[in-house]
Design an enzyme around this catalytic site. Sequence first.
Site, mmCIF file in Angstrom:
data_model
loop_
_atom_site.group_PDB
_atom_site.id
_atom_site.type_symbol
_atom_site.label_atom_id
_atom_site.label_comp_id
_atom_site.label_asym_id
_atom_site.label_seq_id
_atom_site.Cartn_x
_atom_site.Cartn_y
_atom_site.Cartn_z
ATOM 1 N N ALA A 124 0.929 -1.176 -0.042
ATOM 2 C CA ALA A 124 0.063 0.208 -0.102
ATOM 3 C C ALA A 124 0.817 1.233 0.040
ATOM 4 O O ALA A 124 0.444 2.292 -0.794
ATOM 5 C CB ALA A 124 -0.756 0.066 1.133
ATOM 6 N N ASP A 179 -4.984 -0.004 4.641
ATOM 7 C CA ASP A 179 -3.566 0.280 4.318
ATOM 8 C C ASP A 179 -3.299 1.521 3.683
ATOM 9 O O ASP A 179 -2.500 2.265 3.861
ATOM 10 C CB ASP A 179 -3.036 -1.184 3.645
#
Length: 307
Positions: A93, A135
């Site tokens: 992420a 995330d």
Amino acid sequence: MDKAAASAPGKVILFGEHFVVHGTPAIVSSIGLRAKVEASKISEEAVLLEGFGDENPAVIASKYILRKTGCRTGLSLRISSEIPQSVGLGSSAAVAVASAAAALMACSKALDSSLVLEAAHEGEKVVHYTPSGIDTSVATYGGAGVFSRDEGYTQVDFDLEYLLILNTGKLRRTGDLVRKVKEFADKNPNRFKEISEEASRIVQEALEALEKGDLPYLGKLMNRNQALLREIGVSSPELEDAISALLKAGAYGAKLTGAGGGGCAIAIADYASLDEIIHKLSVSGYSVIKARLVVEGVRAEPLSSPP
Ligand code: PMV
């Protein structure tokens, strides 16, 4: 601009991972480990990332930015990251967020966080099966807070500066673990509902404890949360050993973080005893770091070599 660079932080989920995919809230903080991406314009109309194909969150996020902004160029991405991969610390992420931001700035656009988040979320769908978005949200906005699928990410008062992260070194794929939990939920709907309700209560109690900086109580809540994660099948022998070692060395509480099945365990301990716990565990062969929490989200970075 022909080149731009951006960085974004990794994260730890303190409470509520997996249940967050099914709608309950989770508590997350950014950590002081960052991924940096440099995006350089190229004449070929493609997004290139050495060693990776097109089905990669960073490439997909960057292409999304090019499409959305109508920026007609190709890009070459270069990644340098302090965040270990595939162990639950939000590495993919952070890379997707930093790539989207670098792509945006290489196209001479201002860093627009909500567009960066949208692009990174598209990228994360490739690796995460049904990502909750936790995330990418924390990598974009930084800080610490509560996240739910319905409400998104809300930063909260958070009186916790450090925690310990123990990396078991066992790699795993988030999507596989998310599928495993779905199978558990499908087979045991009533029990899964009870467990999710308990996870939700833990999150509410943790928010109060975080506001007060009540570390011993947060530790107890971590142990309670770990019991739930164990029951839904996402712990592993490596994690159980790591958690026992952290507790034995003096932590108030410990649990897996992220998808589980390996990856990292986290622990809360008195700040004055963090170094001693790290030392005790290193003697037993574990690699543990003291992670700073609540750091800055995505930001522009200087180029490693001037354009
Ligand atoms: O990819 P990880 O290990 O950081 O885990 C993400 C957290 C999960 O709740 C398991 C999945 C999600 O999308 O929320």
